[in-house]
Scaffold this active site. Structure first.
Site, mmCIF file in Angstrom:
data_model
loop_
_atom_site.group_PDB
_atom_site.id
_atom_site.type_symbol
_atom_site.label_atom_id
_atom_site.label_comp_id
_atom_site.label_asym_id
_atom_site.label_seq_id
_atom_site.Cartn_x
_atom_site.Cartn_y
_atom_site.Cartn_z
ATOM 1 N N ARG A 26 0.843 -1.203 0.000
ATOM 2 C CA ARG A 26 0.000 0.000 0.000
ATOM 3 C C ARG A 26 0.874 1.247 0.000
ATOM 4 O O ARG A 26 1.828 1.352 0.759
ATOM 5 C CB ARG A 26 -0.916 0.004 1.230
ATOM 6 C CG ARG A 26 -2.179 -0.787 0.995
ATOM 7 C CD ARG A 26 -3.153 -0.636 2.140
ATOM 8 N NE ARG A 26 -2.864 -1.573 3.194
ATOM 9 C CZ ARG A 26 -2.497 -1.248 4.421
ATOM 10 N NH1 ARG A 26 -2.364 0.024 4.769
ATOM 11 N NH2 ARG A 26 -2.249 -2.168 5.310
ATOM 12 N N TYR A 64 -1.044 -2.991 -7.517
ATOM 13 C CA TYR A 64 -1.074 -3.765 -6.262
ATOM 14 C C TYR A 64 -2.467 -3.642 -5.629
ATOM 15 O O TYR A 64 -3.003 -2.542 -5.468
ATOM 16 C CB TYR A 64 0.001 -3.274 -5.284
ATOM 17 C CG TYR A 64 -0.178 -3.898 -3.913
ATOM 18 C CD1 TYR A 64 0.084 -5.256 -3.727
ATOM 19 C CD2 TYR A 64 -0.672 -3.166 -2.847
ATOM 20 C CE1 TYR A 64 -0.129 -5.853 -2.498
ATOM 21 C CE2 TYR A 64 -0.887 -3.753 -1.605
ATOM 22 C CZ TYR A 64 -0.617 -5.099 -1.441
ATOM 23 O OH TYR A 64 -0.849 -5.699 -0.227
ATOM 24 N N GLY A 111 -3.911 -3.643 -2.781
ATOM 25 C CA GLY A 111 -4.215 -2.721 -1.686
ATOM 26 C C GLY A 111 -4.376 -1.285 -2.168
ATOM 27 O O GLY A 111 -5.000 -0.459 -1.501
ATOM 28 N N CYS A 139 0.910 -10.041 13.251
ATOM 29 C CA CYS A 139 0.664 -10.309 14.671
ATOM 30 C C CYS A 139 -0.256 -11.505 14.886
ATOM 31 O O CYS A 139 -0.754 -11.715 15.992
ATOM 32 C CB CYS A 139 0.086 -9.075 15.352
ATOM 33 S SG CYS A 139 1.216 -7.692 15.391
ATOM 34 N N LYS A 160 -3.122 -12.512 12.801
ATOM 35 C CA LYS A 160 -4.555 -12.404 12.475
ATOM 36 C C LYS A 160 -5.055 -13.617 11.687
ATOM 37 O O LYS A 160 -5.975 -14.306 12.117
ATOM 38 C CB LYS A 160 -4.772 -11.127 11.671
ATOM 39 C CG LYS A 160 -6.226 -10.784 11.425
ATOM 40 C CD LYS A 160 -6.255 -9.400 10.798
ATOM 41 C CE LYS A 160 -7.580 -8.967 10.320
ATOM 42 N NZ LYS A 160 -7.424 -8.099 9.143
ATOM 43 N N THR A 161 -4.416 -13.881 10.533
ATOM 44 C CA THR A 161 -4.888 -15.009 9.728
ATOM 45 C C THR A 161 -4.668 -16.321 10.476
ATOM 46 O O THR A 161 -5.527 -17.200 10.456
ATOM 47 C CB THR A 161 -4.205 -15.028 8.346
ATOM 48 O OG1 THR A 161 -4.442 -13.755 7.733
ATOM 49 C CG2 THR A 161 -4.783 -16.097 7.439
ATOM 50 N N ASN A 164 5.825 -9.417 0.705
ATOM 51 C CA ASN A 164 4.380 -9.165 0.688
ATOM 52 C C ASN A 164 3.697 -9.899 -0.474
ATOM 53 O O ASN A 164 2.593 -9.544 -0.867
ATOM 54 C CB ASN A 164 4.123 -7.650 0.609
ATOM 55 C CG ASN A 164 2.688 -7.287 0.934
ATOM 56 O OD1 ASN A 164 2.019 -7.964 1.715
ATOM 57 N ND2 ASN A 164 2.184 -6.215 0.316
ATOM 58 N N ARG A 174 1.833 -7.289 19.167
ATOM 59 C CA ARG A 174 3.097 -8.029 19.221
ATOM 60 C C ARG A 174 3.957 -7.383 20.280
ATOM 61 O O ARG A 174 4.371 -6.231 20.145
ATOM 62 C CB ARG A 174 3.794 -7.996 17.858
ATOM 63 C CG ARG A 174 5.140 -8.713 17.843
ATOM 64 C CD ARG A 174 5.801 -8.583 16.499
ATOM 65 N NE ARG A 174 5.345 -9.570 15.557
ATOM 66 C CZ ARG A 174 5.877 -10.785 15.402
ATOM 67 N NH1 ARG A 174 6.896 -11.159 16.163
ATOM 68 N NH2 ARG A 174 5.410 -11.621 14.511
#
Ligand code: SPV
Ligand code: MN
Length: 612
Positions: free
Chosen positions: A76, A210, A212, A262, A264-265, A374, A407
């Site tokens: 991004r 990209y 994002g 941190c 999430k997925t 990424n 984190r």
């Protein structure tokens, strides 16, 4: 626009739709305009178009394609993403904005004639399930078949939804132009711009690919939705939605916000649980209960470290025939390779830097890795075996718990429940994540990222937080709020809790929201009792969870927590905040100082709090 395509627009009975499309045509001057209704043949047409125009290439496995974004278009673009404002607003948090007239002049000049010789694609989507009071309508115009194809994988079709608007202008509008292409990628990166008009619910994005930056429906629609949510009293959040499978056949739904990197997925994919969504959720109060939907129907996931051991379900989806897009991985002999896939990586191939051989360096002398950090995959959620049966439920799923992750190597306990809803909002507002070796710059620097939403909050922070506080009003059942941290380390830099333990914390929370376990009250919130964790670990993880391990991670490091509160005090001194928030911060500090005094030590065992 030819008659056939115009007719498709006219069928929607919405003059605003025709107006915005015609304006876009006048501005971008495409050679051809194709209006899509989302029929199967439209979706197939786009997939082929992406391949025929070189934005995607077929790989060996059926349905798989590779897309490369430009070398400098791999994430991004924060500096060039700006709000178009007609008057200055004090946002509290630093945001990029540009004065509206000036911004329009600039972006229109880049968009002017940007689609000459190209095909303009006009698409309709639903943000959230169709036929749902949650959902918002989105009109995407783009000249990139990759962008349109990605959105077909990630979002629900919305042509029929637009008919239900009954002529209303209440839809989001996104205009994207990839700009001049060189070897299939946007060439004029210096002129990459993403400008967001909150007053008109329109976003303009140019000279990028990209996702994002380019996909209107992802983080651009999310910013518009956050603004809309504040005005209408609901929440648009950077959250996964998951079903946690507790005792017997009980399924309890949680949402969770984590800054990137941190967990999430990996939380949404904890073995034995089911996933509703992994990135963006809308939460509304329906019949005095919190319900949530996944805004998306696919995953645009980070591929790094996805392998058969750590992420078996994602790995399985990525290595079997289906429609999917890899982006910015290494291709050799029409097969994809990426960092951390735990397979031998070929020494050469093609990646986002062009022809690649191991050891290739950029012009600053830094090594170019086989895949970009990424690099991503784009799949439909239905590709995953653990997709929740209610993932498309137009009524949403009932939310009993909300998680905020961060984190933190040395302060916060693995899981704590907030004392009140307000204390839970405070948990969200003070999320920090430490930089790791994977990010550029110094390691271990803490970045404040409230609600993991820092990049997307499109209203003054004071209003955003007030909306969270108010959200509990009139609720019959108030969701419990948790702060989690998977990253505590010992003195030798070793993690104290492995990935398998993530399941332990979430199953404890699932039990808590269903009234099962007692908790220990500490100044920073309610923490698990040892015997409860031991019981869950025995049953569900088949491990013997020792008291020693427990005490190590659940002891309250009072001085460390006080340091964190000092950091927060500094940050929030400069931001106008609701009184309720200032009180939470003050009360948190007082509680910490009281136990410091009472116990006379800086690290207090959870057992010391029992019976206090
Ligand atoms: C994130 O960065 O939070 C993402 C990927 O989900 S992006 O689409 O780039 O926002
Ligand atoms: Mn995200």
């Amino acid at each position: 626009m030819d008659k056939n395509n115009l007719q498709k627009l006219e069928k929607l009975n919405n003059q605003y739709v025709i107006e915005v499309v015609e304006e876009a045509i006048k501005l971008c001057k495409p050679a051809k305009v194709t209006v899509m209704t989302g029929a199967k043949k439209d979706i197939a047409y786009l997939r082929n178009l992406a391949i025929n125009n070189g934005e995607e290439k077929k790989l060996k496995m059926k349905g798989h394609t590779i897309h490369f974004d430009g070398y400098h278009d791999q994430g991004r673009d924060k500096p060039n993403t700006k709000y178009l404002l007609s008057k200055y607003v004090d946002w509290g948090l630093g945001v990029n904005y540009i004065e509206k007239d000036k911004g329009f002049k600039e972006i229109y000049s880049f968009l002017d004639g940007s689609m000459a010789g190209k095909e303009m694609l006009v698409k309709f989507f639903s943000l959230g399930p169709t036929n749902s009071i949650f959902s918002l309508k989105a009109l995407q115009i783009t000249d990139s078949a990759y962008v349109a194809h990605s959105e077909d994988l990630l979002y629900r079709q919305g042509y029929e939804e637009f008919k239900n608007l009954n002529g209303s202008p209440d839809f989001f509008f996104f205009l994207h132009a990839a700009g001049r292409l060189k070897n299939g990628v946007s060439a004029d990166i210096d002129e990459r711009r993403i400008y967001i008009d909150l007053e008109e619910n329109k976003v303009y994005s140019v000279n990028n690919q990209y996702a994002g930056n380019s996909l209107g429906l992802k983080k651009l629609a999310f910013r518009l939705a956050i603004n809309k949510a504040q005005n209408e009293g609901w929440l648009a959040e950077h959250m996964f939605v998951m079903g946690v499978h507790g005792k017997k056949d009980r399924v309890t739904y949680f949402t969770g916000a984590f800054p990137s990197g941190c967990g999430k997925t990996s939380t949404a994919m904890i073995p034995g649980q089911t996933i509703v969504g992994d990135d963006i959720a809308y939460l509304k109060k329906i019949n005095s209960k919190v319900m949530a939907v996944n805004v998306e129907s696919g995953i645009f996931g980070i591929i790094r470290n996805v392998n058969s051991e750590d992420d078996p379900l994602i790995y399985q989806a990525l290595t079997s025939p289906r429609e999917l897009i890899f982006s910015n991985v290494l291709i050799n002999n029409k097969k994809p390779y990426w960092l951390g896939m735990k397979k031998d990586i070929p020494e050469e191939g093609v990646n986002y830097s062009g022809d690649w051989t191991e050891g290739k360096k950029d012009n600053k002398g830094n090594e170019i890795t086989c895949s970009h950090k990424n690099a991503r995959y784009t799949i439909r959620l239905s590709a995953l075996k653990n997709v929740d049966p209610r993932a498309d439920d137009s009524a949403g799923v009932p939310i009993k718990g909300i998680i905020y992750g961060g984190r933190d190597s040395d302060t916060t306990v693995p899981i704590a429940e907030s004392i009140t809803w307000e204390h839970g909002v405070f948990f969200g507002a003070i999320v920090e994540s430490e930089t790791t070796s994977a990010t550029i710059g110094a390691e271990g620097v803490r970045k404040h990222n409230p609600m993991a939403n820092l990049d997307f909050i499109s209203v003054p922070f004071m209003i955003y937080i007030k909306n969270h506080f108010k959200f509990k009003d009139d609720l019959k059942e108030i969701p419990k709020i948790y702060a989690v941290n998977y990253f505590l380390k010992d003195k030798n830099d070793n993690y104290l809790t492995g990935k398998a333990y993530n399941k332990l914390w979430i199953l404890w929370a699932e039990g808590r929201v269903n009234g099962e376990y007692e908790a220990i009250k500490t100044p920073i919130g309610l923490i698990p009792k040892y015997e409860d964790l031991k019981g869950i670990a025995n049953l569900e993880l088949e491990i013997d969870y020792t008291e020693e391990e427990y005490v190590k991670v659940f002891s309250i490091k009072v001085d460390k927590y006080l340091e964190k509160m000092e950091r927060m005090k500094k940050i929030f001194e400069n931001i106008e905040m609701p009184e309720a928030f200032n009180e939470e911060l003050k009360a948190q500090i007082t509680r910490l100082k009281e136990v410091r005094e009472k116990f006379g030590k800086e690290i207090i065992s959870p057992f010391d709090f029992l019976g206090t």
